[in-house]
Design a protein around this motif. Structure first.
Motif, mmCIF file in Angstrom:
data_model
loop_
_atom_site.group_PDB
_atom_site.id
_atom_site.type_symbol
_atom_site.label_atom_id
_atom_site.label_comp_id
_atom_site.label_asym_id
_atom_site.label_seq_id
_atom_site.Cartn_x
_atom_site.Cartn_y
_atom_site.Cartn_z
ATOM 1 N N THR A 68 0.837 -1.214 0.000
ATOM 2 C CA THR A 68 0.000 0.000 0.000
ATOM 3 C C THR A 68 0.871 1.263 0.000
ATOM 4 N N THR A 69 2.180 1.098 -0.047
ATOM 5 C CA THR A 69 3.086 2.251 -0.107
ATOM 6 C C THR A 69 2.865 3.010 -1.419
ATOM 7 N N GLU A 70 2.952 4.318 -1.359
ATOM 8 C CA GLU A 70 2.852 5.111 -2.591
ATOM 9 C C GLU A 70 3.871 4.582 -3.607
ATOM 10 N N ASP A 247 -8.819 2.473 -2.343
ATOM 11 C CA ASP A 247 -8.146 3.547 -1.619
ATOM 12 C C ASP A 247 -7.278 2.952 -0.504
ATOM 13 N N VAL A 248 -5.953 3.054 -0.697
ATOM 14 C CA VAL A 248 -5.036 2.423 0.273
ATOM 15 C C VAL A 248 -5.104 3.095 1.648
ATOM 16 N N LYS A 249 -5.712 4.277 1.696
ATOM 17 C CA LYS A 249 -5.788 4.967 2.994
ATOM 18 C C LYS A 249 -6.965 4.470 3.834
ATOM 19 N N LYS A 250 -7.853 3.712 3.200
ATOM 20 C CA LYS A 250 -9.016 3.218 3.949
ATOM 21 C C LYS A 250 -8.726 1.806 4.452
ATOM 22 N N ASP A 251 -8.450 1.708 5.772
ATOM 23 C CA ASP A 251 -8.116 0.408 6.350
ATOM 24 C C ASP A 251 -9.217 -0.622 6.097
ATOM 25 N N MET A 254 -8.908 -1.975 2.678
ATOM 26 C CA MET A 254 -7.721 -2.831 2.566
ATOM 27 C C MET A 254 -7.970 -4.181 3.248
#
Ligand code: HEM
Length: 426
Positions: A68-70, A247-251, A254
């Motif tokens: 999930t890293t940019e 969206d990788v920011k949404k746990d 994920m």
């Protein structure tokens, strides 16, 4: 810059890879003003600055970095086959890799200095003076680490997840052994290719006598430096690629789509993720002779804006029901977008890189394309059904061919004092 140069607390300094990080930790580095070739990096530091040059991604954590890293500018991907038959060797290998990966992702060399003239240096040296460049190193294990030629190689068969089987053969696959499979994978991503290559090279070196490289591929995207606006990168067909992605920011997303959960299968993989890798050659010369209208119908999107056909903006919602004046769907049903979207219930985290490997000796054209990489919680419910649809009727199939394929279970993350793979191997 003129203003900063007037500031008396600024001083120009040549920093080594280690010193740069030390300085960053101690108070912060201001602005990087240029690179001085192989000799080091010129920087301007300001003791009072709290801002840090933050180009390290922590190696330790609940999940491995690099998923999930940019997305970084470059990839060096390697698939390895294990040669040792001894499980203890395998355990030691993952312990040694963990220690080395921790150092390299901090931008540190594997040894303090190459001071003993009578032995080869411990670190191969080409990253000396370079920053960590957001290096991430992600390890995965393939189905053949568990069972190969019917043999339970390391007593791990009982731990093999049902999801970790060789991928089915899809229509039109033209897979070559030279680009397929592998017992272990190492995905090194960094904003500098030399840093990424150095990481894999040193890990392979550590594996000497225990594992050997089976296949490898470099990958690239437009660099962040070249695209200050950080727009969606374009693939080698000139289209924005990566618009629709979870969206990788949404746990919660994920956990639902990317991370293997307790109870999904053997617990050793909880917190890990399945990685599908496909080496897809793209016939760029044929594409370049194709009309714009046909290109756009192939993807279902406008080339320049990246908008779904019939829309204006890249992020506009696609209307799959809209018809043109002839009653035909504006987004063709066999377009890549329509087929990969399906009914919208399957989702994968795409983290692909373009590749180019010089000339294809069979055809005399470019050997270029996409090292398609995606992460998911359950390949049987995500990649496999999507690829089944694409392989059958994707308009894009006229211009691409799948030459390589592999599936790996990316291990869960680890913490200081433990090692990557411990949940599987202990
Ligand atoms: C060389 C091969 C491929 C190319 C050039 C390519 C390119 C693209 C492009 C340009 C888009 C539209 C923009 C976007 O949302 O990113 C897209 C969407 C997508 N592609 Fe691919 N792709 C390739 C292979 C694959 C494969 C093998 C899969 C999975 C099996 C896949 C899955 C998807 C998905 C899930 C979407 C988003 C669909 C949606 O709108 O919901 N692609 N691809």
């Amino acid at each position: 810059m003129a203003e900063t140069q007037k500031d008396s607390s600024l001083f120009v300094k040549k920093v080594s890879r280690r010193n740069m990080l030390k300085t960053a930790g101690a108070g912060g580095i201001g602005v990087l003003v240029g690179a001085s070739g192989l000799g080091g990096i010129l920087s301007i530091t300001k003791a009072s600055e709290t801002e840090q040059v933050d180009n390290t991604v922590p190696f330790y954590g609940k999940h491995q970095a690099g998923i999930t890293t940019e997305v970084q500018n470059h990839l060096y991907f390697a698939s390895l086959n294990v040669t040792t038959e001894n499980k203890q060797d395998l355990v030691q290998l993952f312990k040694d890799w963990t220690a080395a990966a921790e150092k390299m992702t901090k931008g540190e060399p594997l040894a303090e200095s190459a001071s003993n003239a009578y032995i080869p240096p411990k670190d191969t040296g080409e990253a000396t003076g370079l920053s960590a460049s957001n290096l991430t190193i992600t390890f995965g294990v393939g189905p053949t680490l568990f069972v190969k030629d019917g043999k339970d190689r390391f007593g791990l068969q009982a731990k093999q997840p049902a999801e970790l089987q060789g991928l089915p053969k899809f229509p039109l696959d033209a897979l070559e052994d030279a680009w397929s499979g592998g017992d272990i994978c190492i995905q090194a991503c960094a904003d500098d290719l030399q840093v990424a290559f150095h990481a894999v090279r040193n890990l392979v070196r550590i594996a000497r006598g225990k594992a050997v490289i089976h296949w490898a591929q470099t990958g690239f995207q437009r660099s962040k430096q070249a695209d200050a606006k950080k727009e969606t990168p374009r693939n080698l067909f000139g289209f924005k690629d990566g618009t629709i992605n979870p969206d990788v920011k949404k746990d919660s997303d994920m956990n639902q789509q990317v991370w293997v959960q307790q109870g999904d299968g053997p617990d050793w993989l909880a917190g890990g993720s399945y990685m599908v890798v496909r080496r897809i050659q793209m016939y760029i010369e044929v594409w370049d002779r194709t009309t714009l209208s046909e290109q756009e119908k192939t993807f279902g999107r406008h080339r320049d804006s990246g908008a779904p056909l019939g829309m204006k903006q890249e992020l506009d919602t696609a209307d799959y029901k809209a018809k043109d004046s002839n009653g035909q769907p504006i987004i063709p049903k066999d377009s890549h977008m329509a087929l990969s979207h399906g009914d919208g219930t399957q989702s994968i985290l795409r983290r692909a890189y373009s590749y180019e490997s010089g000339m294809d000796p069979q055809t005399g054209s470019f050997d270029a394309g996409l090292l398609f990489i995606c992460f998911q919680r359950r390949p049987s419910k995500q990649f496999i059904p999507i690829q089944n649809r694409l392989a059958q009727s994707d308009k894009l199939n006229e211009y691409i061919i799948h030459r390589g394929s592999a599936l790996f279970a990316c291990l869960p993350g680890t913490k200081q004092g433990s090692y990557i793979g411990e949940t599987l191997l202990s």
